[in-house]
Write a protein that holds these residues in place. Structure first.
Motif, PDB file in Angstrom:
ATOM      1  N   ASP A 141       0.824  -1.212   0.000  1.00  0.00           N
ATOM      2  CA  ASP A 141       0.000   0.000   0.000  1.00  0.00           C
ATOM      3  C   ASP A 141       0.854   1.257   0.000  1.00  0.00           C
ATOM      4  O   ASP A 141       0.506   2.270  -0.610  1.00  0.00           O
ATOM      5  N   ILE A 142       1.981   1.173   0.728  1.00  0.00           N
ATOM      6  CA  ILE A 142       2.862   2.343   0.810  1.00  0.00           C
ATOM      7  C   ILE A 142       3.428   2.673  -0.566  1.00  0.00           C
ATOM      8  O   ILE A 142       3.398   3.824  -1.014  1.00  0.00           O
ATOM      9  N   TYR A 143       3.917   1.634  -1.260  1.00  0.00           N
ATOM     10  CA  TYR A 143       4.494   1.896  -2.585  1.00  0.00           C
ATOM     11  C   TYR A 143       3.425   2.248  -3.610  1.00  0.00           C
ATOM     12  O   TYR A 143       3.689   2.980  -4.565  1.00  0.00           O
ATOM     13  N   THR A 144       2.200   1.749  -3.404  1.00  0.00           N
ATOM     14  CA  THR A 144       1.107   2.177  -4.279  1.00  0.00           C
ATOM     15  C   THR A 144       0.885   3.675  -4.135  1.00  0.00           C
ATOM     16  O   THR A 144       0.784   4.412  -5.121  1.00  0.00           O
ATOM     17  N   GLN A 145       0.859   4.120  -2.881  1.00  0.00           N
ATOM     18  CA  GLN A 145       0.662   5.552  -2.605  1.00  0.00           C
ATOM     19  C   GLN A 145       1.783   6.381  -3.230  1.00  0.00           C
ATOM     20  O   GLN A 145       1.537   7.400  -3.881  1.00  0.00           O
ATOM     21  N   ILE A 146       3.027   5.927  -3.040  1.00  0.00           N
ATOM     22  CA  ILE A 146       4.179   6.689  -3.534  1.00  0.00           C
ATOM     23  C   ILE A 146       4.147   6.784  -5.062  1.00  0.00           C
ATOM     24  O   ILE A 146       4.310   7.868  -5.637  1.00  0.00           O
ATOM     25  N   THR A 147       3.914   5.646  -5.721  1.00  0.00           N
ATOM     26  CA  THR A 147       3.948   5.668  -7.194  1.00  0.00           C
ATOM     27  C   THR A 147       2.750   6.437  -7.755  1.00  0.00           C
ATOM     28  O   THR A 147       2.871   7.122  -8.778  1.00  0.00           O
ATOM     29  N   THR A 148       1.600   6.354  -7.073  1.00  0.00           N
ATOM     30  CA  THR A 148       0.444   7.130  -7.534  1.00  0.00           C
ATOM     31  C   THR A 148       0.743   8.619  -7.446  1.00  0.00           C
ATOM     32  O   THR A 148       0.470   9.392  -8.375  1.00  0.00           O
ATOM     33  N   ASP A 149       1.299   9.026  -6.308  1.00  0.00           N
ATOM     34  CA  ASP A 149       1.640  10.443  -6.127  1.00  0.00           C
ATOM     35  C   ASP A 149       2.621  10.906  -7.192  1.00  0.00           C
ATOM     36  O   ASP A 149       2.480  11.992  -7.761  1.00  0.00           O
ATOM     37  N   LEU A 150       3.645  10.069  -7.452  1.00  0.00           N
ATOM     38  CA  LEU A 150       4.665  10.498  -8.409  1.00  0.00           C
ATOM     39  C   LEU A 150       4.113  10.525  -9.832  1.00  0.00           C
ATOM     40  O   LEU A 150       4.491  11.380 -10.634  1.00  0.00           O
ATOM     41  N   THR A 151       3.172   9.625 -10.133  1.00  0.00           N
ATOM     42  CA  THR A 151       2.545   9.650 -11.447  1.00  0.00           C
ATOM     43  C   THR A 151       1.759  10.949 -11.624  1.00  0.00           C
ATOM     44  O   THR A 151       1.827  11.606 -12.665  1.00  0.00           O
ATOM     45  N   THR A 152       1.032  11.341 -10.553  1.00  0.00           N
ATOM     46  CA  THR A 152       0.331  12.634 -10.583  1.00  0.00           C
ATOM     47  C   THR A 152       1.323  13.764 -10.821  1.00  0.00           C
ATOM     48  O   THR A 152       1.090  14.668 -11.630  1.00  0.00           O
ATOM     49  N   ALA A 153       2.454  13.692 -10.106  1.00  0.00           N
ATOM     50  CA  ALA A 153       3.461  14.749 -10.221  1.00  0.00           C
ATOM     51  C   ALA A 153       4.007  14.823 -11.645  1.00  0.00           C
ATOM     52  O   ALA A 153       4.172  15.910 -12.205  1.00  0.00           O
ATOM     53  N   VAL A 154       4.282  13.646 -12.239  1.00  0.00           N
ATOM     54  CA  VAL A 154       4.810  13.622 -13.606  1.00  0.00           C
ATOM     55  C   VAL A 154       3.811  14.282 -14.564  1.00  0.00           C
ATOM     56  O   VAL A 154       4.172  15.066 -15.428  1.00  0.00           O
ATOM     57  N   GLU A 155       2.524  13.991 -14.360  1.00  0.00           N
ATOM     58  CA  GLU A 155       1.507  14.545 -15.256  1.00  0.00           C
ATOM     59  C   GLU A 155       1.314  16.043 -15.060  1.00  0.00           C
ATOM     60  O   GLU A 155       1.081  16.777 -16.018  1.00  0.00           O
ATOM     61  N   ASP A 156       1.398  16.499 -13.806  1.00  0.00           N
ATOM     62  CA  ASP A 156       0.980  17.868 -13.496  1.00  0.00           C
ATOM     63  C   ASP A 156       2.097  18.893 -13.468  1.00  0.00           C
ATOM     64  O   ASP A 156       1.831  20.091 -13.512  1.00  0.00           O
ATOM     65  N   LEU A 157       3.351  18.439 -13.341  1.00  0.00           N
ATOM     66  CA  LEU A 157       4.423  19.415 -13.163  1.00  0.00           C
ATOM     67  C   LEU A 157       4.994  19.860 -14.510  1.00  0.00           C
ATOM     68  O   LEU A 157       5.041  19.078 -15.460  1.00  0.00           O
ATOM     69  N   PRO A 158       5.461  21.109 -14.590  1.00  0.00           N
ATOM     70  CA  PRO A 158       6.040  21.612 -15.840  1.00  0.00           C
ATOM     71  C   PRO A 158       7.435  21.019 -16.087  1.00  0.00           C
ATOM     72  O   PRO A 158       8.074  20.524 -15.162  1.00  0.00           O
ATOM     73  N   GLU A 159       7.892  21.110 -17.340  1.00  0.00           N
ATOM     74  CA  GLU A 159       9.184  20.533 -17.681  1.00  0.00           C
ATOM     75  C   GLU A 159      10.345  21.321 -17.095  1.00  0.00           C
ATOM     76  O   GLU A 159      11.399  20.775 -16.806  1.00  0.00           O
ATOM     77  N   THR A 160      10.141  22.622 -16.975  1.00  0.00           N
ATOM     78  CA  THR A 160      11.207  23.432 -16.370  1.00  0.00           C
ATOM     79  C   THR A 160      10.580  24.377 -15.355  1.00  0.00           C
ATOM     80  O   THR A 160       9.378  24.645 -15.393  1.00  0.00           O
ATOM     81  N   GLN A 161      11.399  24.857 -14.430  1.00  0.00           N
ATOM     82  CA  GLN A 161      10.941  25.821 -13.438  1.00  0.00           C
ATOM     83  C   GLN A 161      11.954  26.952 -13.406  1.00  0.00           C
ATOM     84  O   GLN A 161      13.158  26.707 -13.293  1.00  0.00           O
ATOM     85  N   ALA A 162      11.464  28.171 -13.487  1.00  0.00           N
ATOM     86  CA  ALA A 162      12.378  29.310 -13.413  1.00  0.00           C
ATOM     87  C   ALA A 162      12.965  29.384 -12.001  1.00  0.00           C
ATOM     88  O   ALA A 162      14.154  29.625 -11.812  1.00  0.00           O
ATOM     89  N   ASP A 163      12.098  29.153 -11.011  1.00  0.00           N
ATOM     90  CA  ASP A 163      12.555  29.138  -9.625  1.00  0.00           C
ATOM     91  C   ASP A 163      13.020  27.719  -9.301  1.00  0.00           C
ATOM     92  O   ASP A 163      12.221  26.791  -9.245  1.00  0.00           O
TER      93      ASP A 163
END
Lengths: 518, 759
Positions: free
Chosen positions: A183-205
């Protein structure tokens, strides 16, 4: 009649007091926001997440930032430190020295959970703000909150095994007890998949997280997950690493020493680094822990002075011919480790009375900050600190290829990128790894290569745990673990802190990690 | 310990540690070769020289002195049937026990009362004070106390003190620390003003408005050459801290007196509102071109990026409605009933208000007819009372989880302060039962009273630490119940009373016992965490179900290990410690051969079993003598100072008790052996380090002579000379400085010579 005016007006005043009394007793904080105010709108969640990134950064600084590096085959604490703090020395000695009441470990467990919890609150709040007018911003913040929770939980589960899962939508269902690894790794990989989808490719800051940081970490999670979680998957890991590599956004810097030059932060090799500078509270105090006391005794503003918390093991600082790791011509050796303590070209420090004896043995150099020389105490050291570095991703990718049976390509990556740079741009034939190396041989060699490339950057403990060589290598190479001889396999996990068991009714004392429960 | 003994102690500690690791080595050879030689690994060259010359340095003596204090008061009072007045002025000037510390105070008082009309009265009680203080940096005393006696004192250029060649970054040279300027000013005005109206006979309406205003200013300058400064690379630091608190209170009451024969009834109804505001601002500036201007010229600070600015504003409010009925019949039967309805801003909307009733009755048996034959009994009053009181003494805004902006890397971010807000907080309730008797005999020459009380606190308001998995580190909660019961007895007897020799004695004793009777949910302990890492369970401040509130939680001391014990303990796991003869071993309470936190237990309480005082006054003509003692029995105390001194291995200041430490030749002792750098149990880990804080103290003693009218000049109404001492004698087994005031500051005795004049 006249004499009655005063008492009447008094009664009127009394009555007036009554009517407004509940209002009179409402006192809101004038210099702070309440939880409800913070989580109710994007404009407040953004600085909250920014604060979490700062908190996450701050657990990587000063003494606390290096507690997990004590007791590895790469680093150990200095001799004077071992004598002065029993809890801290237990982290190098293992066995029954290391107990649930160890305060140095509790000091690592405790500050991590409020970050996990606040990130979880933010995820929950952001999901409830779906109607927000600023959908792009909401998405990015959701990605960031998910990444923070995943990064924290990944580290916690690597070191403590089964841990609680914090999901604000399921607080009552989950409680605060330990959950199964799956369950822990399910949570971690789900969160990171969300992050991959939602985060921009670059950050100025540079403080903010990018899609590629999330991809890199996701790859690492599939590589580092223990077999028992059912999540270790070299195929998936390689796939995520390849996305990072194929993006061509990152490349190794030509000169290895430039990575640790304070005037060259956030280079093309940096996927994510913690942003520090020389001004409190954004300094990192790391040199205070890494430097030599012998120099601190001479000059409090000497940039390689400090208090010997963490020093390289003999294995880590020695040449191959002396039973260590370093090959002639490898520029990483002198960029990573300080061997010469001559100060101002003429002062040759000695070890004064009362010291531990290893103050002039080789020391960690990667955190030295020459900007402080002569003007600031080494307490103000403030170079950026790597979290995800492209060289690490390349080596991890090569490992995946090796595990997938493609040792030749794995060797090519190591030779043509990492080792080539390590030998100044041209890798002598004698130092090339053979493309016909066996899979098992690669496994052994890559552990040393990772030490040469990444020493003191914080991945060693996890590398030892996942390779199954934790006990053997630490017992052979760590001075204090060797001296006490008590390290055992169960030490791969730390004990759940005593205060957690005492205060968290969902974690009974029977649910301690094996070996620590008396 | 002096330099010589410290030296020997360190030699012993190093040699023991070496022999632990190398049991077959030649101890004396190691000592000669590695410890006593010029290339010693244990001693710096300066220490070897001091030892060989027989030098020992007393740092504490250099930073302390005999203080001096003067105190002058002048007052005027008088009145007519229209009103009364009192005006008084006071000046105090004191030089403290620490070098460079001093204190001055000016204060004044005005009390006025005026009958404006037959039905209208006004009055004021107003005091004013201004205090100016030079405070010595807190590190001076502790650093001097912990200084190395082998280190010469005149090293004023040494920023940090050292032991061996290790400069201790936490031990600043106290002589340099004396140069830190810390000037504090406090101005306070307290004024209570009333207007009282009597519209009809026996009805009094009174409105009182009170103001308590406190202004505090603190100015500090840490010069560039001190350790405090070098450590932080500040190059001089100045700080201005200013705060103001303003408490306003408005009370309105109506009282009505009813007399009917021997019946007397007094009724009171009223309301009170109170608003407390406080604010502060703090400026810290760093980097000064020189130390000449001290804290006075902030403009000169050049390290602008290190500037710290801080401020806060807090308001709390309270409101109460109350009624009281006070009845007595012929001063024989008494009854009082009150009820209060209190509201506090510290609680959430549904829990602001609490109702607190109480009732008390009394009967003075001496007033009964059947007691007429016992005319030596002047009073025999039996009392009983029961009531509920409220407590709202918690942190402001504890019902909210708070987030504050802070800046990092030039951005602002929101950060939680770690406290979980608790909107369900409510008033703590204190149910109290009192029983007692007041007695007076022999024309009131012998007075005695006896009281019993039992207090039951419920909904206890406590700050409790949380599992951080909750996301927070602490919260304020109503967490449980506590009982406290006890007895008090006091006696005052004028043995001789007349115009010649007067002799009076007094005595009092109190005893109480408290116990935690409930905590929340199924929890049986609430822990207090702290220490260097902030996460260690502390010996005090924890709450355990069924135990006293102020319990001390430690290992129990079993014994000092002897050579003959080694065989028996070889299978016991001492948390990674290797026990050698001479080391402390704790009791294995659960008998599982593992010493861990399950073996910690409540070993005592800070509260005394009983305490009180006794004293006597003797006077003959103009001469008077009085002495007052106070005492306490059965309380325990942890002296962190003594535990540090007794835990020394010669690398820190040490107690002389270590001269009696365990050695193979001196085995019958409770002082363990010393071993440098070994992990062993220390005094602080076990109940050996808990002091018996029982004491008897001669608190005050005064001898005076008042000149009779014949002897004094005619323009004086009174002329009195006196000499008075405080804290002159103390009997205790406590090894720290003082069983009452602790170890933070030198314990002082004072002698005052004084003169009272009245015109």
């Amino acid at each position: 009649m006249k004499r009655n005016i005063i008492p009447y007006s008094l009664f009127i005043a009394l009555l007036f007091g009554c009517i407004s009394c509940n209002k009179f007793l409402d006192r809101e904080p004038e210099t702070a926001l309440t939880q409800q105010q913070v989580y109710s709108k994007l404009e407040n969640i953004e600085p909250l997440l920014s604060g979490l990134l700062t908190n996450w950064r701050d657990i990587h600084k000063d003494r606390g930032g290096f507690v997990f590096q004590l007791g590895t085959d790469e680093t150990q604490q200095g001799a004077y430190q071992v004598m002065t703090d029993p809890d801290q020395s237990a982290l190098d000695k293992y066995g029954s020295y290391l107990a649930a009441s160890n305060n140095a470990l509790t000091g690592q467990w405790n500050p991590r959970w409020p970050i996990v919890s606040a990130a979880a609150q933010a995820v929950f709040a952001l999901e409830n703000l779906k109607d927000s007018s600023n959908g792009g911003k909401r998405k990015e913040l959701l990605g960031e909150a998910s990444f923070i929770r995943a990064a924290m939980m990944f580290e916690l589960t690597q070191y403590w095994g089964r841990i609680p899962i914090i999901d604000a939508a399921k607080l009552n269902e989950l409680g605060t007890g330990r959950q199964p690894l799956k369950d822990i790794y399910t949570q971690i990989t789900t969160d990171l998949t969300t992050a991959v989808e939602d985060l921009p490719e670059t950050q100025a800051d540079k403080k903010n997280i990018t899609k590629y940081a999330a991809l890199s970490l996701l790859g690492k999670v599939y590589l580092y997950a223990p077999d028992s979680s059912g999540f270790r998957d070299f195929n998936k890991a390689a796939g995520y690493f390849k996305q990072v590599i194929d993006s061509h956004k990152y490349q190794l810097v030509a000169n290895f020493a430039d990575l640790f030059d304070p005037s060259k932060p956030n280079s093309t090799e940096s996927i994510y680094e913690f942003q520090f500078n020389n001004v409190y509270p954004d300094n990192n105090q790391i040199q205070w822990q890494m430097g030599s006391r012998a120099l601190a005794n001479i000059d409090g503003n000497c940039y390689f002075g400090g208090y010997d918390l963490l020093v390289p093991t003999k294995y880590c600082y020695s040449d191959k011919k002396d039973g260590g790791i370093w090959e002639t011509g490898d520029v990483r050796k002198d960029a990573s480790i300080r061997y010469d303590f001559t100060y101002h070209d003429s002062i040759h420090p000695t070890i004064p009375a009362g010291f531990g004896g290893d103050e002039l043995d080789p020391h960690v150099k990667k955190y030295e900050d020459p900007r402080t020389q002569g003007v600031l105490s080494f307490w103000y050291s403030g170079k950026d600190v790597f979290y995800l570095r492209y060289a690490d991703i390349l080596l991890n990718y090569a490992e995946c290829l090796n595990e997938l049976g493609n040792t030749a390509d794995a060797v090519a990556i190591v030779n043509d990128q990492v080792r080539k740079r390590a030998f100044g741009g041209t890798l002598p034939d004698a130092d090339r790894w053979s493309a016909s190396m066996s899979q098992e041989e690669f496994r052994t060699q890559i552990l040393d290569e990772r030490m040469r490339e990444l020493c003191f950057e914080g991945w060693r403990r996890m590398d030892l745990i996942r390779s199954g060589k934790f006990v053997d290598l630490i017992k052979a190479r760590n001075k204090w673990a060797k001296e006490s001889g008590t390290i055992q396999t169960y030490n791969e996990l730390y004990p759940i802190p005593l205060t957690e068991i005492l205060q968290n009714s969902d974690i009974p004392d029977t649910d301690q990690n094996p070996g620590y429960n008396h | 310990m002096n330099g010589h003994d410290i030296f020997d102690l360190r030699v012993d500690a190093y040699a023991n540690a070496y022999m632990d690791k190398n049991p077959d080595a030649d101890r004396q050879d190691y000592i000669n070769r590695y410890l006593l030689s010029d290339s010693s690994i244990a001693f710096g060259a300066y220490e070897l020289a001091a030892y060989r010359n027989g030098d020992s340095y007393d740092w504490l003596d250099r930073v302390t002195r005999t203080g001096f204090k003067q105190n002058h008061t002048i007052s005027f009072s008088g009145g007519t049937e229209k009103g009364t007045y009192l005006v008084s002025l006071n000046y105090t000037d004191q030089n403290g026990l620490m070098q460079k510390s001093d204190y001055q105070r000016y204060s004044g008082r005005v009390n006025l009362e005026q009958n404006v009309k037959s039905w209208l009265k006004i009055g004021t009680h107003t005091t004013f004070s201004k205090t100016t203080e030079n405070v010595v940096d807190g590190s001076v005393f502790s650093a001097a106390l912990g200084a190395n006696p082998l280190l010469a004192i005149d090293t004023t250029d040494l920023a940090y003190l050292k032991w061996s060649d290790i400069k201790n970054q936490d031990q600043y040279n106290p002589l340099l620390s004396l140069n830190i300027l810390n000037k504090q000013y406090l101005t306070r005005v307290l004024s209570s003003n009333y207007i009282s109206v009597t519209p009809v006979k026996d009805l009094v309406l009174r409105s009182t408005f009170s103001i308590d205003n406190m202004d505090q200013q603190q100015y500090k300058y840490v010069p560039a050459h001190t350790g405090q400064d070098l450590r932080n690379s500040y190059h001089g630091s100045a700080e201005h801290y200013k705060s103001e608190t303003l408490n306003l209170q408005w009370d309105n009451t109506a009282t009505y007196d009813l007399h009917m024969g021997a019946h007397r009834l007094n009724l009171l109804g009223g309301m009170s509102i109170q608003k407390n505001t406080s604010n502060y601002n703090d400026i810290q500036a760093h980097g000064f071109p020189n130390d000449d201007f001290g804290y006075k010229f902030l403009n000169g600070a050049y390290s602008k990026d290190q500037t710290v600015l801080a401020s806060d504003f807090v308001t709390t409010s309270l409101m109460s409605f109350y009624a009281r009925a006070d009845y007595n019949y012929d001063q024989k039967y008494f009854a009082t009933a009150t009820v209060r309805y209190d509201g506090s801003s510290k609680f959430g909307p549904d829990h602001k208000w609490g109702t607190f009733p109480s009732i008390a009755v009394a009967w003075d048996m001496a007033k009964e007819d059947f007691m007429n034959d016992f005319n030596w009994v002047n009073q025999f009053k039996i009392k009983a009372g029961y009531g509920i009181a409220g407590n709202q003494n918690i942190h402001n805004y504890a019902m909210y989880s708070l987030y504050r902006p802070t800046t990092t890397n030039g951005q602002f971010v929101y950060v939680s302060d770690g406290r979980l807000g608790n909107p369900d907080l409510q008033w703590e309730r204190q149910k109290q039962l009192n029983l007692g008797v007041d007695m007076s005999y022999l024309n009131n020459r012998l007075n005695a009273s006896f009281d019993y009380f039992k207090i039951n606190n419920s909904n206890l308001l406590m700050n409790k630490t949380l599992s951080t998995v909750t996301g927070f580190t602490n919260t304020v909660a109503n967490v449980g119940e506590l009982t406290n019961k006890g007895v008090e007895f006091s006696l005052d007897y004028a043995i001789l009373k007349g115009t010649g020799l007067n002799w009076n004695v007094n005595f009092s004793i109190s005893s109480s016992k408290n116990k935690v009777t409930a905590l929340y949910a199924d929890v049986d302990a609430i822990y207090n965490k702290g220490g260097y890492t902030g996460v260690e369970i502390q010996p005090t401040g924890n709450l355990f179900l069924g135990q006293p509130v102020n319990s001390i939680y430690l290992y129990k001391f079993k014994k000092i290990a002897q050579a003959s014990d080694m065989d028996q303990i070889k299978n016991v796991d001492y948390g990674g410690r290797t026990i050698h003869p001479g080391d402390i071993i704790p009791e294995d309470l659960d008998g599982n051969n593992i010493i861990d936190d399950n073996d910690r237990t409540v070993v005592g309480t800070l509260d005394p079993k009983y305490y009180g005082g006794f004293g006597t006054t003797l006077s003959y003509k103009g001469w008077a003598f009085n002495a007052f003692f106070n005492y306490s029995e059965g309380g325990k105390r942890i002296s962190y100072l003594y535990n540090s001194l007794i835990g020394s291995t010669g690398m820190s200041a040490a107690s002389d008790d270590l001269l009696n430490r365990w050695t193979p030749e001196n085995t019958n002792t409770l002082i363990p052996r010393v071993a440098y750098g070994e992990s062993v149990y220390s005094y602080g880990n076990v109940d050996l380090g808990v002091q018996d804080a029982s004491f008897i103290r001669l608190a005050t003693c005064t001898f005076s002579y008042t000149f009779s009218s014949k002897l004094r000049p005619s323009f004086l109404d009174n002329l009195r000379l006196y000499i008075s001492g405080t804290n002159l004698l103390l009997w205790t087994k406590d090894k720290g400085f003082d069983p009452e005031t602790g170890d933070d500051y030198p314990n002082s005795k004072s002698i005052v010579v004084g003169l009272n004049l009245a015109f």
